[in-house]
Motif scaffolding. Structure first.
Motif, PDB file in Angstrom:
ATOM      1  N   VAL A 195      35.745 -85.757  19.862  1.00 52.10           N
ATOM      2  CA  VAL A 195      36.470 -87.017  19.649  1.00 52.10           C
ATOM      3  C   VAL A 195      35.929 -87.750  18.416  1.00 52.10           C
ATOM      4  O   VAL A 195      36.704 -88.317  17.634  1.00 52.10           O
ATOM      5  CB  VAL A 195      36.373 -87.915  20.900  1.00 52.10           C
ATOM      6  CG1 VAL A 195      37.022 -89.273  20.631  1.00 52.10           C
ATOM      7  CG2 VAL A 195      37.057 -87.248  22.086  1.00 52.10           C
TER       8      VAL A 195
ATOM      9  N   ILE B  21      37.288 -85.965  15.284  1.00 56.76           N
ATOM     10  CA  ILE B  21      38.709 -86.258  15.100  1.00 56.76           C
ATOM     11  C   ILE B  21      38.898 -87.689  14.605  1.00 56.76           C
ATOM     12  O   ILE B  21      39.756 -87.959  13.752  1.00 56.76           O
ATOM     13  CB  ILE B  21      39.478 -86.025  16.418  1.00 56.76           C
ATOM     14  CG1 ILE B  21      39.493 -84.535  16.765  1.00 56.76           C
ATOM     15  CG2 ILE B  21      40.918 -86.532  16.300  1.00 56.76           C
ATOM     16  CD1 ILE B  21      40.119 -84.212  18.108  1.00 56.76           C
ATOM     17  N   SER B  22      38.095 -88.607  15.129  1.00 55.30           N
ATOM     18  CA  SER B  22      38.174 -90.005  14.674  1.00 55.30           C
ATOM     19  C   SER B  22      37.881 -90.111  13.185  1.00 55.30           C
ATOM     20  O   SER B  22      38.565 -90.840  12.448  1.00 55.30           O
ATOM     21  CB  SER B  22      37.195 -90.878  15.460  1.00 55.30           C
ATOM     22  OG  SER B  22      37.465 -90.845  16.841  1.00 55.30           O
TER      23      SER B  22
ATOM     24  N   LEU C 158      49.621 -91.983  18.397  1.00 54.65           N
ATOM     25  CA  LEU C 158      48.521 -92.637  19.110  1.00 54.65           C
ATOM     26  C   LEU C 158      48.790 -94.115  19.352  1.00 54.65           C
ATOM     27  O   LEU C 158      48.245 -94.701  20.289  1.00 54.65           O
ATOM     28  CB  LEU C 158      47.210 -92.454  18.330  1.00 54.65           C
ATOM     29  CG  LEU C 158      46.643 -91.035  18.346  1.00 54.65           C
ATOM     30  CD1 LEU C 158      45.520 -90.884  17.341  1.00 54.65           C
ATOM     31  CD2 LEU C 158      46.160 -90.653  19.742  1.00 54.65           C
TER      32      LEU C 158
ATOM     33  N   LEU D 236      44.072 -85.943  23.139  1.00 51.68           N
ATOM     34  CA  LEU D 236      43.039 -86.756  22.488  1.00 51.68           C
ATOM     35  C   LEU D 236      42.789 -88.049  23.257  1.00 51.68           C
ATOM     36  O   LEU D 236      41.632 -88.461  23.439  1.00 51.68           O
ATOM     37  CB  LEU D 236      43.460 -87.076  21.047  1.00 51.68           C
ATOM     38  CG  LEU D 236      42.500 -87.962  20.241  1.00 51.68           C
ATOM     39  CD1 LEU D 236      41.103 -87.340  20.171  1.00 51.68           C
ATOM     40  CD2 LEU D 236      43.045 -88.203  18.833  1.00 51.68           C
TER      41      LEU D 236
ATOM     42  N   GLY E 283      39.250 -89.059  24.874  1.00 46.15           N
ATOM     43  CA  GLY E 283      38.646 -90.344  24.536  1.00 46.15           C
ATOM     44  C   GLY E 283      38.404 -91.193  25.768  1.00 46.15           C
ATOM     45  O   GLY E 283      37.349 -91.838  25.905  1.00 46.15           O
TER      46      GLY E 283
ATOM     47  N   TRP F 140      40.746 -96.977  15.114  1.00 43.92           N
ATOM     48  CA  TRP F 140      40.060 -95.694  15.264  1.00 43.92           C
ATOM     49  C   TRP F 140      38.686 -95.685  14.599  1.00 43.92           C
ATOM     50  O   TRP F 140      37.852 -94.830  14.902  1.00 43.92           O
ATOM     51  CB  TRP F 140      40.938 -94.545  14.791  1.00 43.92           C
ATOM     52  CG  TRP F 140      41.834 -94.115  15.905  1.00 43.92           C
ATOM     53  CD1 TRP F 140      43.110 -94.515  16.147  1.00 43.92           C
ATOM     54  CD2 TRP F 140      41.480 -93.238  16.983  1.00 43.92           C
ATOM     55  NE1 TRP F 140      43.587 -93.953  17.309  1.00 43.92           N
ATOM     56  CE2 TRP F 140      42.616 -93.158  17.841  1.00 43.92           C
ATOM     57  CE3 TRP F 140      40.347 -92.512  17.317  1.00 43.92           C
ATOM     58  CZ2 TRP F 140      42.614 -92.384  19.000  1.00 43.92           C
ATOM     59  CZ3 TRP F 140      40.350 -91.739  18.462  1.00 43.92           C
ATOM     60  CH2 TRP F 140      41.474 -91.686  19.287  1.00 43.92           C
TER      61      TRP F 140
ATOM     62  N   CYS G  49      48.335 -85.799  20.996  1.00 44.41           N
ATOM     63  CA  CYS G  49      47.903 -87.196  21.134  1.00 44.41           C
ATOM     64  C   CYS G  49      47.496 -87.493  22.579  1.00 44.41           C
ATOM     65  O   CYS G  49      46.526 -88.225  22.823  1.00 44.41           O
ATOM     66  CB  CYS G  49      49.022 -88.146  20.704  1.00 44.41           C
ATOM     67  SG  CYS G  49      49.304 -88.219  18.920  1.00 44.41           S
TER      68      CYS G  49
END
Length: 493
Positions: free
Chosen positions: A423, A426-427, A235, A81, A85, A389, A78
């Motif tokens: 990113v 993953i989103s 997150l 990420l 981001g 997200w 996390c």
């Protein structure tokens, strides 16, 4: 605006007094001032991220993955990420140097409709619900010492949370510097409790208390759904990694301070979170941690003995600091949406005396108080993460789109294209995984609410019905006089 609007302050009196001419007045820019430096920027990131999450989410992350090893892996992942981001947002923030976070990026890349839907969801759900959750967490920890052996009454928690929202809203409405100084102070206080827990865990590990880390991947329950929900909760604890992008217009030297604040702040938070979780597992087994009502308090009771009261006290400081950071930045989103005509125009106005977006901050605080009334924290976290997200992914995808459609933009920071691609993917996984593997109607309701903003966009923004203007103009006029605010433009003083 109506005729009674205070858009233009009264004209200067040019009459001569006692034979002397009053000196001509130069326009004073009524815009947000650059008052946030590098240290305040780092404190804003660290102070906003480290709030209630690290004291609420460990149980939920562990419950979803079932073992110590995957739990620690999720916390580190996390952090990675969040850093990736934030680097994407650093390029966005230095390319489009406007406050409001995702709002101006979606506006530039995709036009007004996605930007409006973001402001609609954020202003009415995402930001105020986050503010409310954090203040409810603060209220639980702050009231716990007064009710030893039992849970505080819900009415006490809700009243204390409402009081916290009011105080934070007033502070941030009065002064940018006061809100920034308060954030620095509370960040220092929360680093005390983080240091106490992390250092204690390191000492216990050095003393050989490693039995809970043996066979750390045994009995883990790994699936797409469980990993997605574990990421949601992890997150949530990292949420705030993009907060500086909401106040880009107030950052001193944003081309330097925005990326530096990110590069320093988020890895620092990641290290702290992993160390804190390791500390929890040095004194509690997985079963004990899952049974604990308040993980940090249980840790303090087992390790600090008579001084265990320190933990809930500093956790309260931590959560109130996070709430202050959310209020400071979310008010700027309301301000930008009002400035673009996507919300009431008065929400974009600035206090004449204090140069703060007071109407926007007050609006955000009022909506947050409404969210205190219902409140299941864990459920709200899941749906908050699902909604947020969607827009994080869209904003990072906007970076990719503008690389091709807005080549003329100056990009002081230009990250490798592979980072926004990762990113974005993953989103998409984070948004789709819970829906596919464990579908619930609440996710559908969340999507429908976001899309319902289209109705308001068509009526009030696109067509601008006259009857809506007749309602908004007197509201704007009276709020201007009450709050002493003016539009963000040059006016004569």
């Amino acid at each position: 605006m109506g005729e009674g609007s205070l858009r233009k302050r009264k004209e200067q009196d040019n009459r001569k007094e006692d034979g002397q001419s009053i000196q001509s007045q130069e326009p004073q820019s009524m815009n947000l001032k650059k008052q946030v430096g590098l240290i305040s920027g780092i404190c804003m990131i660290v102070g906003t991220i480290i709030g209630s999450g690290i004291f609420v989410s460990p149980k939920s992350v562990l419950a979803n993955v079932g073992a110590v090893g995957p739990c620690l892996t999720i916390w580190a992942a996390c952090g990675v990420l969040a850093t990736l981001g934030a680097l994407c947002f650093a390029e966005l923030g230095t390319t489009i140097t406007k406050s409001g976070g995702e709002y101006p990026y979606l506006m530039e890349a995709f036009g007004p409709i996605p930007a409006f839907l973001f402001s609609w969801a954020s202003l009415l759900v995402i930001k105020p619900s986050s503010f409310a959750i954090i203040c409810l967490s603060f209220a639980e920890y702050a009231s716990a010492p007064f009710y030893p052996g039992c849970d505080p009454p819900p009415v006490v928690i809700k009243c204390l949370a409402a009081a916290a929202i009011v105080v934070i809203t007033v502070v941030n409405s009065l002064s940018v510097k006061l809100g920034s100084y308060l954030q620095n102070l509370l960040t220092a206080a929360k680093m005390v409790v983080v240091a106490i827990i992390a250092v204690t865990g390191i000492v216990l590990l050095a003393q050989g208390k490693t039995q809970n880390f043996q066979d750390s991947f045994k009995d883990s329950k790994i699936s797409v759904s469980s990993i997605g929900l574990a990421f949601y909760n992890g997150l949530w604890a990292y949420d705030g990694w993009n907060q500086l992008n909401y106040i880009t217009e107030e950052l001193k030297n944003p081309y330097r301070n925005l990326p530096l604040s990110i590069i320093i702040g988020i890895p620092l938070v990641t290290i702290c979170y992993v160390l804190i979780n390791i500390s929890y597992f040095t004194v509690m087994t997985s079963t004990e941690l899952l049974q604990s009502q308040a993980v940090a308090v249980t840790f303090g009771d087992r390790v600090l003995y008579p001084a265990s009261w320190i933990i809930p006290l500093f956790v309260a400081f931590s959560t109130i600091g996070s709430a202050n950071g959310v209020c400071f930045t979310a008010g700027r989103l309301v301000y930008v949406a009002g400035r673009e005509g996507h919300m009431l125009e008065v929400l974009s106005y600035i206090s004449v005396k204090r140069l703060t977006p007071a109407p926007a901050i007050i609006f955000h605080g009022a909506i947050a108080i409404i969210y205190i009334i219902p409140g299941d924290i864990n459920t709200l976290i899941n749906y908050f993460s699902f909604a947020v997200w969607i827009f994080y992914g869209l904003s990072v995808f906007a970076l990719i789109v503008m690389r091709f459609t807005r080549k003329e933009f100056k990009r002081p920071i230009r990250i490798p294209i592979i980072i926004p691609v990762i990113v974005t993917l993953i989103s998409i996984l984070l948004v789709l995984a819970p829906i596919i593997t464990a579908p619930e109607l609440a996710y559908l309701y969340c999507v429908l609410f976001i899309l319902s903003g289209l109705i308001f966009y068509v009526l009030f923004v696109h067509f601008k019905f006259k009857w809506s203007q007749k309602i908004s103009e007197p509201i704007t006029m009276h709020l201007q006089m009450l709050l002493e605010v003016v539009p963000p433009e040059e006016v004569a003083e």
